[in-house]
Each structure stands twice: as structure tokens, then as C-alpha cells.
Design a protein around this motif. Structure first.
Motif, PDB file in Angstrom:
ATOM      1  N   UNK A 183       0.827  -1.210   0.000  1.00  0.00           N
ATOM      2  CA  UNK A 183       0.000   0.000   0.000  1.00  0.00           C
ATOM      3  C   UNK A 183       0.857   1.254   0.000  1.00  0.00           C
ATOM      4  N   UNK A 184       1.989   1.224   0.692  1.00  0.00           N
ATOM      5  CA  UNK A 184       2.900   2.375   0.699  1.00  0.00           C
ATOM      6  C   UNK A 184       3.417   2.647  -0.707  1.00  0.00           C
ATOM      7  N   UNK A 185       3.812   1.596  -1.405  1.00  0.00           N
ATOM      8  CA  UNK A 185       4.355   1.767  -2.755  1.00  0.00           C
ATOM      9  C   UNK A 185       3.326   2.340  -3.714  1.00  0.00           C
ATOM     10  N   UNK A 186       2.036   2.198  -3.398  1.00  0.00           N
ATOM     11  CA  UNK A 186       0.970   2.684  -4.277  1.00  0.00           C
ATOM     12  C   UNK A 186       0.451   4.065  -3.883  1.00  0.00           C
ATOM     13  N   UNK A 187       0.996   4.682  -2.832  1.00  0.00           N
ATOM     14  CA  UNK A 187       0.500   5.985  -2.403  1.00  0.00           C
ATOM     15  C   UNK A 187       0.660   7.021  -3.515  1.00  0.00           C
ATOM     16  N   UNK A 188      -0.366   7.815  -3.801  1.00  0.00           N
ATOM     17  CA  UNK A 188      -0.269   8.778  -4.893  1.00  0.00           C
ATOM     18  C   UNK A 188       0.276  10.141  -4.484  1.00  0.00           C
ATOM     19  N   UNK A 189       0.290  10.439  -3.185  1.00  0.00           N
ATOM     20  CA  UNK A 189       0.693  11.774  -2.741  1.00  0.00           C
ATOM     21  C   UNK A 189       2.165  11.798  -2.337  1.00  0.00           C
ATOM     22  N   UNK A 190       2.814  12.964  -2.385  1.00  0.00           N
ATOM     23  CA  UNK A 190       4.173  13.067  -1.853  1.00  0.00           C
ATOM     24  C   UNK A 190       4.199  12.807  -0.356  1.00  0.00           C
ATOM     25  N   UNK A 191       5.242  12.124   0.088  1.00  0.00           N
ATOM     26  CA  UNK A 191       5.390  11.761   1.495  1.00  0.00           C
ATOM     27  C   UNK A 191       6.751  12.247   1.978  1.00  0.00           C
ATOM     28  N   UNK A 192       6.772  12.850   3.152  1.00  0.00           N
ATOM     29  CA  UNK A 192       8.021  13.192   3.819  1.00  0.00           C
ATOM     30  C   UNK A 192       8.203  12.253   4.991  1.00  0.00           C
ATOM     31  N   UNK A 193       9.302  11.517   4.996  1.00  0.00           N
ATOM     32  CA  UNK A 193       9.676  10.672   6.123  1.00  0.00           C
ATOM     33  C   UNK A 193      10.674  11.433   6.981  1.00  0.00           C
ATOM     34  N   UNK A 194      10.401  11.512   8.283  1.00  0.00           N
ATOM     35  CA  UNK A 194      11.302  12.203   9.204  1.00  0.00           C
ATOM     36  C   UNK A 194      11.663  11.242  10.330  1.00  0.00           C
ATOM     37  N   UNK A 195      12.956  11.046  10.518  1.00  0.00           N
ATOM     38  CA  UNK A 195      13.445  10.168  11.578  1.00  0.00           C
ATOM     39  C   UNK A 195      14.576  10.866  12.327  1.00  0.00           C
ATOM     40  N   UNK A 196      14.785  10.441  13.570  1.00  0.00           N
ATOM     41  CA  UNK A 196      15.966  10.853  14.326  1.00  0.00           C
ATOM     42  C   UNK A 196      17.127   9.934  13.960  1.00  0.00           C
ATOM     43  N   UNK A 197      18.348  10.445  14.103  1.00  0.00           N
ATOM     44  CA  UNK A 197      19.485   9.586  13.781  1.00  0.00           C
ATOM     45  C   UNK A 197      19.732   8.546  14.872  1.00  0.00           C
ATOM     46  N   UNK A 198      19.073   8.697  16.021  1.00  0.00           N
ATOM     47  CA  UNK A 198      19.119   7.676  17.076  1.00  0.00           C
ATOM     48  C   UNK A 198      17.686   7.265  17.417  1.00  0.00           C
ATOM     49  N   UNK A 199      16.921   6.942  16.403  1.00  0.00           N
ATOM     50  CA  UNK A 199      15.500   6.621  16.541  1.00  0.00           C
ATOM     51  C   UNK A 199      15.310   5.218  17.098  1.00  0.00           C
ATOM     52  N   UNK A 200      14.051   4.863  17.357  1.00  0.00           N
ATOM     53  CA  UNK A 200      13.694   3.505  17.755  1.00  0.00           C
ATOM     54  C   UNK A 200      13.527   2.593  16.554  1.00  0.00           C
ATOM     55  N   UNK A 201      13.803   3.120  15.384  1.00  0.00           N
ATOM     56  CA  UNK A 201      13.646   2.431  14.106  1.00  0.00           C
ATOM     57  C   UNK A 201      15.005   2.437  13.423  1.00  0.00           C
ATOM     58  N   UNK A 202      15.559   1.280  13.056  1.00  0.00           N
ATOM     59  CA  UNK A 202      16.903   1.241  12.478  1.00  0.00           C
ATOM     60  C   UNK A 202      16.979   1.905  11.108  1.00  0.00           C
TER      61      UNK A 202
END
Length: 265
Positions: A183-202
Motif C-alpha cells: 500500500x505504501x508503494x501505491x501511495x499517490x501523494x508526496x510523502x516526507x519521512x522524518x526520523x531521528x538519527x538515534x530513533x527507535x527504528x533502524x
């Protein structure tokens, strides 16, 4: 600052500023106050609509499980209630999952999407974070009494006694597997991803997420024509827990929302 009755939920929302609407969705155990440190920066350029999700803040819980999908339906219903077609939506952590589902389920309602510290699948969190999420229940709620999130909940919640139930419902949600990559790959709108460099997500998950949105596959070229419509920001010196209050967040978000985004040719 008032309520909207949508989908059987009396949803609290606040409106600040003027201009194109930007909807803000807080993280787990949070509320509209989560965004207080960055709100002054955002309202200089946008009309901000901040929402308390089901069971959080000033929105009382209802007799249904907590699900990203159902809370996304609440947000979509609120946008229609407020007559805000094609709003921009920013979600942080749990609210990012709700924002992402709103964009997937109602792409006509979301003009641009900003996801802050949000994975696209459950296994995108570090293993130790997943373990902590899986352990959330009423007993953890009791240990969290007296902390800032609990004090805020006690101050604003319609039924402060629901604090243990919120942790039980949230834990049940966070133990559920999901993978929204298609579903993410099919999104039609622009998306901004924002993460911290020491996030809880690798970082490798961050790169995979950006790749699903068309990023990181080729050089943009000297004139930038090979750049994807979606963008990625990794903010230095921050973590999953302080990114949402950092002035670096609106500094990354506002240009994406207000500047023209050119799709690759």
C-alpha cells in the motif's frame, strides 16, 4: 477547541492559525499537547488542526479495540466534518501509523503526508522496542503513574480512571503484526519521512521505507529531475522521544509542505 461526533467517537480537536490545513496526530499515550513546543513554528505558515485520538487526551475511549485502521477512519470523518478536502497530515509514532492508514484508505483526503518516527511494518522497530511494546498492559500502567504522560492524562482525560485500560488496549494493538509495504508503494501523494538519527527504528528500515516511495534508486541529476516526489529527513542528535519537540522538525516539514514538489520526469 471542541468535539466532533464521528464514527461513535466524540473526537477532540483544536484549530490554531490560518492557511492551508495541517492535521497533527500525536503518539501513544499523548495528546494535542505533544506538539506544543513546535506549534508556534507551524502556525506561522499553516492552519493547524490537532486531534486527540481514541482514548487519548480529551477524547474518551469507546467500546471498540484500538486499531490504526479505525482511528484513520475517525480522522477521515473529521476532515469531512470540517470540510477540509486535501489536507496535509502529519503523524508521529502511533499517530504516524494512523496518518499512514488514513492516506492509504482515503488518498483523496490527504494532499501531502508527513510521517515522523513511523515504520511501515511492525518488524521495523528495534527488537528491544518490540519487546517493550509487547509487555504493555495494566501492570505497566500502574508503574507509569506519576510520570508526565500520566499527569497530563489525569489533567485532561474525561475519565482518568481509564488509564489502565488505555495501556491494555494499546498493548494489544502493538502486538498485532502488520506490513503495509504494498500500500505504501501505491501511495499517490508526496510523502516526507522524518526520523531521528538515534530513533527507535533502524536506519536500514528507513532506507527501505524511502525506497518504497521511489527514493534512493538513482542519482537525481544535476538539475534534480531524477528526484522523487517524496522526501527523507534524518535529524541529527535526536531520538524517538525528543524529535517531536525539536525545532528541527518544523524546519524540515514546512519546506516540504509549502514548496513545489516536482515529480521525476
Amino acid at each position: 477547541m471542541t468535539y466532533a461526533d464521528v464514527n461513535g467517537v466524540r473526537l477532540w480537536y483544536e484549530v490554531h492559525g490560518a492557511g492551508r490545513p495541517l492535521v497533527l496526530l500525536h503518539g501513544g499515550y499523548g495528546s494535542t499537547e505533544t506538539f506544543a513546543p513546535v506549534l508556534p513554528h507551524l502556525v506561522t505558515r499553516r492552519q493547524v488542526v490537532a486531534v486527540d485520538l481514541q482514548g487519548h487526551g480529551r477524547t474518551a475511549d469507546v467500546d471498540r479495540p484500538l486499531r490504526h485502521e479505525s482511528m484513520a477512519e475517525d480522522v477521515a470523518a473529521l476532515l469531512r466534518h470540517l470540510d477540509l478536502p486535501a489536507a496535509d497530515v502529519l503523524g508521529y509514532s502511533l499517530g504516524g501509523g494512523v496518518a499512514l492508514r488514513a492516506a492509504i484508505q482515503h488518498p483523496d483526503l490527504v494532499r501531502r503526508l508527513v510521517l515522523v518516527s513511523t515504520p511501515y511494518r511492525r518488524q521495523g522497530w528495534y527488537p528491544e522496542v518490540l519487546a517493550a511494546m509487547a509487555a504493555q498492559d495494566e501492570r505497566v500502567a500502574e508503574r507509569m503513574r506519576g510520570t508526565p504522560p500520566h499527569e497530563r492524562y489525569e489533567r485532561v482525560a474525561p475519565r482518568p480512571q481509564d488509564w489502565p485500560a488505555l495501556w491494555a488496549k494499546t498493548g494489544e494493538l502493538l502486538r498485532r503484526e502488520y506490513d503495509w509495504s504494498a500500500a505504501v508503494a501505491a501511495l499517490p501523494m508526496p510523502v516526507l519521512l522524518v526520523f531521528a538519527d538515534a530513533d527507535s527504528i533502524p536506519v536500514h528500515h528507513v532506507a527501505e521505507f524511502f525506497g518504497l516511495l521511489g527514493g534512493g534508486h538513482r542519482d537525481a541529476g544535476g538539475d534534480g529531475t531524477g528526484r522523487p516526489a517524496s522526501r527523507l529527513a534524518v535529524l541529527p542528535g535526536l531520538t524517538h522521544y525528543d524529535i517531536v519537540g525539536s525545532p528541527a522538525l518544523p524546519a524540515a516539514v514546512l519546506p516540504f509542505l509549502t514548496h513545489e514538489v516536482r515529480a521525476p520526469e
